[in-house]
Scaffold this active site. Sequence first.
Site, mmCIF file in Angstrom:
data_model
loop_
_atom_site.group_PDB
_atom_site.id
_atom_site.type_symbol
_atom_site.label_atom_id
_atom_site.label_comp_id
_atom_site.label_asym_id
_atom_site.label_seq_id
_atom_site.Cartn_x
_atom_site.Cartn_y
_atom_site.Cartn_z
ATOM 1 N N VAL A 51 -69.321 -31.309 5.320
ATOM 2 C CA VAL A 51 -68.028 -31.369 6.012
ATOM 3 C C VAL A 51 -66.893 -31.337 4.984
ATOM 4 C CG1 VAL A 51 -66.529 -32.754 7.517
ATOM 5 C CG2 VAL A 51 -68.995 -32.644 7.971
ATOM 6 N N CYS A 52 -67.114 -31.981 3.849
ATOM 7 C CA CYS A 52 -66.057 -32.145 2.841
ATOM 8 C C CYS A 52 -65.371 -30.839 2.432
ATOM 9 C CB CYS A 52 -66.596 -32.869 1.610
ATOM 10 S SG CYS A 52 -67.153 -34.549 1.964
#
Length: 199
Positions: A51-52
């Site tokens: 997700v980062c």
Amino acid sequence: MSSGNAKIGHPAPNFKATAVMPDGQFKDISLSDYKGKYVVFFFYPLDFTFVCPTEIIAFSDRAEEFKKINCQVIGASVDSHFCHLAWINTPKKQGGLGPMNIPLVSDPKRTIAQDYGVLKADEGISFRGLFIIDDKGILRQITVNDLPVGRSVDETLRLVQAFQFTDKHGEVCPAGWKPGSDTIKPDVQKSKEYFSKQK
């Protein structure tokens, strides 16, 4: 609401740390370097995750929009600055970041994450904390997401614009306010001007 030593309406905890700057160089920066600007300071769990990169790239791609409203975006994680640089140098199609328009701070001792109350102590990583700090260094907004869900750049930009509007005009912003929308005068009588227009 308070988070670690980070408290709404109080000075944001200062930090000094090594960051990878947009030019790819390492530089020691501190929050106080940005006095006179709004700052969006966000934490993410780890480099080379899933997700980062979507969040970091989204903030980086829109850094110019924040810059136009006198706001600096800064990302941070517990990874080393060498790890940040390796991730930046990894192509996006391989899960990397590619060139960045924002600094990425390294917090390997976890002191900044702890100070801001976002350290997930059992794993030694940061929750997805986001802090809006005004041009006087006062903390105005805190959001903290659990690890699986990313944040909205649109909402962050809207919040910065709303705080800047209230600072400048002394009026308050209703739910969902965007620049150009009606605001409310914080007075029992004068507020009726806004409410009288509601359906």
